[in-house]
Design a protein around this motif. Structure first.
Motif, PDB file in Angstrom:
ATOM      1  N   VAL A 140     -14.482  -6.284 -11.239  1.00 13.30           N
ATOM      2  CA  VAL A 140     -14.581  -4.935 -10.674  1.00 13.30           C
ATOM      3  C   VAL A 140     -15.623  -5.083  -9.571  1.00 13.30           C
ATOM      4  CG1 VAL A 140     -15.168  -2.518 -11.068  1.00 13.30           C
ATOM      5  CG2 VAL A 140     -14.066  -3.846 -12.882  1.00 13.30           C
ATOM      6  N   ASN A 152     -11.883  -3.875  -4.043  1.00 13.75           N
ATOM      7  CA  ASN A 152     -12.153  -2.955  -5.149  1.00 13.75           C
ATOM      8  C   ASN A 152     -12.166  -3.715  -6.469  1.00 13.75           C
ATOM      9  OD1 ASN A 152     -10.691  -1.516  -7.486  1.00 13.75           O
ATOM     10  ND2 ASN A 152     -11.665   0.150  -6.336  1.00 13.75           N
ATOM     11  N   SER A 153     -11.127  -4.498  -6.702  1.00 11.13           N
ATOM     12  CA  SER A 153     -11.029  -5.248  -7.951  1.00 11.13           C
ATOM     13  C   SER A 153     -10.057  -6.400  -7.782  1.00 11.13           C
ATOM     14  CB  SER A 153     -10.590  -4.340  -9.103  1.00 11.13           C
ATOM     15  OG  SER A 153      -9.493  -3.555  -8.708  1.00 11.13           O
ATOM     16  N   ILE A 200      -6.903  -5.499  -5.335  1.00  6.37           N
ATOM     17  CA  ILE A 200      -6.879  -4.120  -4.868  1.00  6.37           C
ATOM     18  C   ILE A 200      -7.955  -4.031  -3.799  1.00  6.37           C
ATOM     19  CG2 ILE A 200      -7.005  -1.671  -5.509  1.00  6.37           C
ATOM     20  CD1 ILE A 200      -4.987  -3.248  -7.226  1.00  6.37           C
ATOM     21  N   GLU A 209      -9.624   9.461   4.484  1.00  8.59           N
ATOM     22  CA  GLU A 209      -9.922   9.578   3.052  1.00  8.59           C
ATOM     23  C   GLU A 209     -10.015   8.162   2.489  1.00  8.59           C
ATOM     24  OE1 GLU A 209      -6.861  11.194   0.555  1.00  8.59           O
ATOM     25  OE2 GLU A 209      -5.291  10.571   1.926  1.00  8.59           O
ATOM     26  N   GLU A 210     -10.482   8.046   1.229  1.00  9.70           N
ATOM     27  CA  GLU A 210     -10.573   6.715   0.637  1.00  9.70           C
ATOM     28  C   GLU A 210      -9.190   6.323   0.129  1.00  9.70           C
ATOM     29  OE1 GLU A 210     -14.306   5.897  -1.421  1.00  9.70           O
ATOM     30  OE2 GLU A 210     -13.089   4.893  -2.935  1.00  9.70           O
ATOM     31  N   VAL A 211      -8.737   5.127   0.509  1.00  2.00           N
ATOM     32  CA  VAL A 211      -7.388   4.691   0.145  1.00  2.00           C
ATOM     33  C   VAL A 211      -7.461   3.267  -0.394  1.00  2.00           C
ATOM     34  CG1 VAL A 211      -6.260   6.119   1.913  1.00  2.00           C
ATOM     35  CG2 VAL A 211      -6.943   3.772   2.460  1.00  2.00           C
ATOM     36  N   GLU A 212      -6.324   2.801  -0.936  1.00  3.93           N
ATOM     37  CA  GLU A 212      -6.271   1.419  -1.422  1.00  3.93           C
ATOM     38  C   GLU A 212      -4.921   0.790  -1.119  1.00  3.93           C
ATOM     39  OE1 GLU A 212      -6.786   1.916  -5.695  1.00  3.93           O
ATOM     40  OE2 GLU A 212      -4.627   1.690  -5.974  1.00  3.93           O
ATOM     41  N   TYR A 250      -2.431  -2.517  -2.797  1.00  2.00           N
ATOM     42  CA  TYR A 250      -2.252  -3.430  -3.937  1.00  2.00           C
ATOM     43  C   TYR A 250      -1.576  -4.691  -3.432  1.00  2.00           C
ATOM     44  CZ  TYR A 250      -0.191  -5.095  -8.324  1.00  2.00           C
ATOM     45  OH  TYR A 250       0.166  -5.851  -9.419  1.00  2.00           O
ATOM     46  N   ARG A 262      -4.703   1.934   6.845  1.00  2.00           N
ATOM     47  CA  ARG A 262      -4.185   3.014   5.981  1.00  2.00           C
ATOM     48  C   ARG A 262      -5.201   4.150   5.858  1.00  2.00           C
ATOM     49  NH1 ARG A 262      -2.518   3.680  -0.375  1.00  2.00           N
ATOM     50  NH2 ARG A 262      -1.353   5.566   0.020  1.00  2.00           N
ATOM     51  N   SER A 292       5.265   1.593  -2.007  1.00  2.00           N
ATOM     52  CA  SER A 292       4.750   1.679  -3.383  1.00  2.00           C
ATOM     53  C   SER A 292       5.474   0.643  -4.240  1.00  2.00           C
ATOM     54  CB  SER A 292       4.979   3.076  -3.954  1.00  2.00           C
ATOM     55  OG  SER A 292       4.212   4.001  -3.251  1.00  2.00           O
ATOM     56  N   ALA A 293       6.786   0.562  -4.058  1.00  2.00           N
ATOM     57  CA  ALA A 293       7.596  -0.483  -4.677  1.00  2.00           C
ATOM     58  C   ALA A 293       8.861  -0.585  -3.852  1.00  2.00           C
ATOM     59  CB  ALA A 293       7.934  -0.130  -6.117  1.00  2.00           C
ATOM     60  N   GLU A 337       8.746   4.362  -1.258  1.00  2.00           N
ATOM     61  CA  GLU A 337       7.765   5.282  -0.684  1.00  2.00           C
ATOM     62  C   GLU A 337       6.825   4.483   0.220  1.00  2.00           C
ATOM     63  OE1 GLU A 337       4.249   8.308  -2.208  1.00  2.00           O
ATOM     64  OE2 GLU A 337       4.483   6.312  -3.051  1.00  2.00           O
ATOM     65  N   ARG A 394       3.627   3.222   1.773  1.00  6.35           N
ATOM     66  CA  ARG A 394       2.164   3.241   1.580  1.00  6.35           C
ATOM     67  C   ARG A 394       1.478   2.981   2.917  1.00  6.35           C
ATOM     68  NH1 ARG A 394       0.230   1.396  -4.405  1.00  6.35           N
ATOM     69  NH2 ARG A 394       1.358   3.086  -5.383  1.00  6.35           N
ATOM     70  N   GLY A 447       6.056   9.721   2.486  1.00  5.79           N
ATOM     71  CA  GLY A 447       7.464   9.760   2.862  1.00  5.79           C
ATOM     72  C   GLY A 447       8.190   8.525   2.346  1.00  5.79           C
ATOM     73  N   MET A 459       6.987   4.502  -9.532  1.00  2.62           N
ATOM     74  CA  MET A 459       5.739   3.824  -9.173  1.00  2.62           C
ATOM     75  C   MET A 459       4.715   4.873  -8.777  1.00  2.62           C
ATOM     76  SD  MET A 459       4.001   1.066  -8.914  1.00  2.62           S
ATOM     77  CE  MET A 459       5.205  -0.213  -9.228  1.00  2.62           C
ATOM     78  N   LYS A 491      -4.845   6.281  -6.724  1.00  6.15           N
ATOM     79  CA  LYS A 491      -5.965   6.570  -5.830  1.00  6.15           C
ATOM     80  C   LYS A 491      -5.662   7.774  -4.938  1.00  6.15           C
ATOM     81  CE  LYS A 491      -9.874   5.676  -3.849  1.00  6.15           C
ATOM     82  NZ  LYS A 491     -11.110   5.766  -4.599  1.00  6.15           N
ATOM     83  N   ASN A 492      -4.407   7.879  -4.516  1.00 10.18           N
ATOM     84  CA  ASN A 492      -4.067   8.937  -3.558  1.00 10.18           C
ATOM     85  C   ASN A 492      -3.009   9.889  -4.083  1.00 10.18           C
ATOM     86  OD1 ASN A 492      -4.731   6.242  -1.816  1.00 10.18           O
ATOM     87  ND2 ASN A 492      -5.747   8.089  -1.082  1.00 10.18           N
ATOM     88  N   GLN A 526       6.505   7.762  -6.482  1.00 12.92           N
ATOM     89  CA  GLN A 526       7.841   7.335  -6.085  1.00 12.92           C
ATOM     90  C   GLN A 526       8.711   7.306  -7.327  1.00 12.92           C
ATOM     91  OE1 GLN A 526       8.314   3.634  -3.775  1.00 12.92           O
ATOM     92  NE2 GLN A 526       9.967   2.993  -5.121  1.00 12.92           N
ATOM     93  N   THR A 557       9.596  11.638  -3.633  1.00 17.83           N
ATOM     94  CA  THR A 557       8.246  11.211  -3.273  1.00 17.83           C
ATOM     95  C   THR A 557       7.387  12.450  -3.064  1.00 17.83           C
ATOM     96  OG1 THR A 557       8.795  11.149  -0.923  1.00 17.83           O
ATOM     97  CG2 THR A 557       8.985   9.080  -2.116  1.00 17.83           C
ATOM     98  N   HIS A 606       2.240  -4.459 -11.123  1.00 15.24           N
ATOM     99  CA  HIS A 606       3.537  -5.133 -11.226  1.00 15.24           C
ATOM    100  C   HIS A 606       3.543  -6.157 -12.353  1.00 15.24           C
ATOM    101  CE1 HIS A 606       5.160  -3.404  -7.509  1.00 15.24           C
ATOM    102  NE2 HIS A 606       3.920  -3.477  -7.067  1.00 15.24           N
ATOM    103  N   ARG A 657      10.097  16.746  -2.668  1.00 13.04           N
ATOM    104  CA  ARG A 657      10.645  16.116  -1.460  1.00 13.04           C
ATOM    105  C   ARG A 657      11.614  15.013  -1.888  1.00 13.04           C
ATOM    106  NH1 ARG A 657       6.600  12.793   1.560  1.00 13.04           N
ATOM    107  NH2 ARG A 657       5.535  14.732   2.015  1.00 13.04           N
TER     108      ARG A 657
END
Lengths: 424, 476
Positions: free
Chosen positions: A32, A138-139, A171, A178-181, A183, A210, A352-353, A366, A368, A384, B393, B397-398, B402, B427, B456, B474
């Motif tokens: 961590v 992050n980790s 990560i 904003e704070e984002v990540e 993977y 991002r 996202s996947a 989706e 990221r 989106g 998925m 964090k945000n 999905q 989404t 994963h 959406r």
């Protein structure tokens, strides 16, 4: 243990058998930030035993099988019971007959390493990086493993090899709007310090992008450039269309001489299965059957040339097996990535996947991290989705630039027309 | 019928105690978890049959020690009387190497406080309707083959059928200086999968079945063969949806997917420790409509992730995560609870004895409401009823989500039009989705087929579900 299993297989007069022994030793670190909150080690041995039963009905020959797993320390009576139960069950598994992997005996040599040294290399490569000011690790989870295999069968096959596996899950975070990540998972054979370091540096830059991304607008139909992992997963769809099992199971519809693409304009795909890719954890000398893995061009300029597959499904299709190959490569295309980026487009590096359906050709994910280029500005986006069907594309172009990523070597980017973009 | 103990684990019990005692001389905390998971998977396809051990089968041990600074684990599967002292020495060597590795790289180990266990003894043996051994392999294959044959009889457009059933007996024994816990239970799952093809277009439909049950699952599967064929054929005439925001009704399994992805992963408290969870900022605040109450728990309901204690020796609980729209608390494994100073919730789960325990979901669900499904459909001017899903998925964090949904039935002015869209990608921003929930039905259904990953990897058995929910989403 192997002697005990073989003795009892023979005592129970099974028609054929295969044993796969696996020895696993690992070191694992769970970070961590730059502090580890758990260390782990593993030392495990397993035996996978497949029992075959041959029978005939009329003129037709069948070969049933059943696989059981046996742990060290299992009592002999339990082993005998498992074998007898599997042999009984195999009598109801009415599959057409197929051959076993042929006899051969070989110990494949691998350079030996201390796990402690390998994990030290991986840790150093991850944490010695210079970082942009607004992005951080992050980790991280690091798994360094040595896997030793021995595969034997009743034909007299006896093959042994070992390999190293370095798995790094990272990560990365950043703070902007904003704070984002983001993977990431990286799978290598040995911990290649340069590749790990480059990967982490690139991730830290991407997550910084991002952090300042805006929501994806509704763009509907626009060329979509995919870069990195999404390309690999799209190309895997074409790989699977050439797989003997998927053909036998009536999922893939293509025949040799047919196009695996759907008439879209652009580049034609040339794809081969390969036993070895430099640094790939997925490089193997033999598959789970103990069959020596081979190389084959299965798709040439968009046309299915031949299937690829393991000994069972290749026999069913009447083709020479390649073995259950895990690596594949795709030839480069006609456009440079810069040329793909010249026109208005949406580029996506991280979903996202990535969801690619091998049965229907449906594609979706989706977003990221992506960028919209409106002809003058390149704007980072998030949110989106991109959806569509790989059998209904208008065009596909492959990049001239190639990269090696896990089990894939091929174009780094592809540009597709015919996908839908959903946004705000 | 009662599920029996594992003879293997009972035979190893004394050696496990000896190991805890030997290591206890050097470490302030020692525990060992023994697992014996045995199962069979039977699969009949149009193109072939297979009978193999379940991929969930495992037999081994994981040892955990705390050396005063933090935890260290060792997974192994050979334990004989003479090997106990070898294991003790091996753990000592590996722990020294681990500390040395940190020093060589100038990195620190976090100071993870040691969890103080209360004394506890437990012996739990669950019951199922029909024990898996009651049917032979041949009889089971005959049953599944009859499902496959019936599916083909329904239509020539069916090109492949898979009927799969898996029965798994889970036995676990946890021993530390203060705890001795054992449990044995059986979960089963089944799938009916039908591929249909028309004019070169291929679609498939899949229906899953699951629960803490035995062979009675076969009767449930049989009743759905026709429905799965009908759905696969229906999808052949499906169209793609025009991207946009719509009024939707989510079936219990789609609602379960949302619960799992949206707030299940988002409140796993190891994510709190890493600063990866937006949920931390919203504890005690509104994150959903007041109609929404969401639970996770191994103790509250009976599905595939119901157990008596988790893989770290913590007793099962029922956790209310969202109560009338307010985010109440998360779910934790033991290490994240130790770091955060909270009570563990019995959510420390491992893919197998070979893996780390993480904070993982058990059975995650929305509580039922008071609306009637018919009223919910009639309330929609234009929208879709979303049913079945392929995958999901999360982005804890945000709070992005999905969900790949199998199909949507179009609704116009409160009536189904007969138009089908497929597949549908849902989404969006999780609180917007949950705050838009305006109706919740009185139905309640859980499903626990498949497996859930942490990122994963690290697959574990979970279930999810709830009622029908009406929301704005959406779709694309």
């Amino acid at each position: 243990m192997i002697e005990t299993i073989v003795k009892n297989l023979e005592a129970n007069s099974v028609d054929a058998w295969r044993i796969r022994e696996e020895n696993i030793e690992s070191e694992e670190y769970f970070f961590v930030g730059n502090k580890v909150d758990l260390g782990r080690a593993k030392k495990v041995k397993k035996y996978e035993v497949t029992v075959y039963r041959d029978f005939e009905e009329g003129e037709k020959k069948y070969r049933g099988s059943s696989t059981v797993t046996i742990s060290p320390g299992t009592a002999v009576e339990e082993i005998v019971h498992s074998i007898q139960e599997a042999f009984f069950a195999a009598g109801f598994v009415k599959n057409p007959w197929y051959p076993m992997a042929p006899k051969f005996s070989r110990r494949f040599r691998t350079d030996e390493h201390y796990l402690h040294d390998l994990s030290g290399d991986a840790i150093g490569a991850i944490f010695d990086n210079e970082r942009p000011s607004n992005s951080w690790l992050n980790s991280v989870e690091i798994f360094v493993t040595r896997n030793g295999y021995r595969i034997l069968n009743s034909e007299g096959l006896d093959a042994a090899f070992s390999k190293y596996r370095t798995y790094i899950e990272s990560i990365v975070s950043s703070s902007g709007r904003e704070e984002v990540e983001l993977y990431d998972q990286l799978l290598l054979a040995l911990p290649d310090v340069e590749r790990i370091s480059e990967r982490i540096s690139r991730l830290l830059l991407l997550v910084g992008e991002r952090a300042n991304a805006v929501p994806t607008p509704a763009l509907d139909r626009i060329p979509v450039v995919l870069t990195g992992e999404p390309v690999r997963e799209v190309m895997r769809y074409y790989l699977k269309q050439a797989n003997a099992r998927l053909k036998y199971d009536r999922i893939s519809e293509v025949e040799p001489g047919d196009s695996v693409q759907s008439g879209e304009s652009g580049d034609k795909i040339t794809l081969e299965v390969v036993p070895e890719l430099e640094g790939s954890y997925f490089s193997l000398p033999v598959d789970n059957d103990g069959f020596l893995i081979g190389k084959r061009t299965v798709i040439e300029k968009g046309i299915l040339k031949d299937y690829w597959g393991d000994i069972k499904y290749s026999h069913y299709l009447g083709i020479e097996p390649t073995g259950a190959v895990l690596n594949f490569s795709v030839g480069p295309g006609s456009l440079s990535i810069d040329e793909m980026r010249k026109v208005d487009h949406l580029e996506v590096t991280n979903f996202s996947a990535v969801d690619v359906d091998e049965t229907t050709g449906d594609f979706g994910g989706e977003i990221r991290l992506g960028w919209y280029f409106d002809g003058s500005k390149r704007i980072a986006l998030s949110g989106g989705s991109v959806t569509g069907n790989l059998r209904e594309l208008e065009s596909i172009y492959l990049s001239k630039e190639t990269e090696l990523d896990g089990d894939y070597y091929g174009p780094r980017s592809i540009s597709i027309e015919g996908l839908k973009v959903s946004g705000e | 019928m009662k599920v029996e103990d594992s003879r293997y684990l009972n035979d190893k019990r004394d050696m496990m105690k000896k190991l805890v005692c030997s290591l206890g001389r050097d470490f302030p905390y020692v525990s060992v978890l023994g697992t014996d998971v045995r199962g069979k998977q039977y699969q009949v396809m149009t193109t072939g049959i297979s009978v193999n051990d379940s991929r969930w089968s495992e037999r081994g041990f994981v040892l955990r020690v705390h050396d005063g600074r933090g935890y260290f684990e060792f997974s192994f599967n050979e334990m004989e009387n003479q090997s106990v002292e070898e294991i003790v020495k091996y753990v000592g060597r590996k722990l020294s190497a681990f500390r040395k590795s940190m020093n060589e790289n100038s990195l620190d180990a976090s100071a993870v406080p040691m969890f103080e266990e209360e004394e506890s003894k437990l012996c739990f043996n669950d019951e199922v309707g029909i024990l898996p051994g009651s049917l032979s392999a041949g009889e089971t294959i005959d049953r599944l083959s009859s499902f496959k044959d019936r599916a083909h009889e329904f239509s020539d457009e069916v090109v492949n059928v898979m009927a799969l059933m898996e029965n798994v007996q889970v036995s676990k024994l946890f021993i530390s200086s203060r705890r001795e816990l054992s449990q044995s239970y059986i979960w089963s799952q089944g799938y009916l999968y039908v591929v249909a093809r028309r004019n070169k277009k291929t679609k498939y439909s899949m229906k899953g079945f699951s629960g803490l049950k035995g062979l009675e699952i076969l009767d449930e599967m049989e009743a759905f063969v026709g429905k799965v064929v009908e759905n696969a054929r229906l999808l052949l005439s499906a169209e793609r949806i025009d991207p946009g925001e719509y009024d939707v009704i989510c079936s219990p399994d789609v609602a379960g997917l949302i619960a799992h992805e949206a707030f299940g992963h988002g409140v796993e408290m190891d994510m709190f420790v890493k600063g990866r969870a937006k949920a931390v900022e919203y504890l005690g605040k509104r994150v959903a409509s007041e109609l929404v109450t969401m639970h996770d728990g191994a103790a509250g309901v009976r599905e595939v992730s119901s157990y008596a204690f988790d893989d770290e020796g913590c007793l099962a609980k029922d956790t209310v995560i969202i109560e009338n729209g307010i985010l109440k608390r998360g779910i934790s494994d033991l290490i994240s609870a130790s770091v955060l100073g909270t009570e563990p919730t019995g959510n420390g789960k491992r893919e197998s004895y070979e893996r780390k325990a993480y904070a993982r979901m058990t059975n995650t669900y929305f509580s039922p409401g008071k609306d009637d499904l018919k009223d919910m459909i009639e309330s929609i001017d234009y929208g879709f009823l979303l049913e079945d899903y392929y995958s999901g998925m999360e982005d804890p964090k945000n709070w992005g989500i999905q969900c790949v949904i199998a199909y949507g039935r179009e609704i116009k002015k409160g009536q189904f039009t007969g138009r089908i869209v497929s597949p549908v990608m849902m989404t969006g921003y999780v609180p917007s989705l949950l705050k838009s929930i305006s109706m919740v039905s009185g139905d309640f259904k859980l499903s626990g087929t498949g497996a859930c990953g942490k990122g994963h990897k690290e697959f574990a058995k979970v279930s999810a579900g709830g009622p029908y929910i009406k929301a704005k989403a959406r779709l694309g």
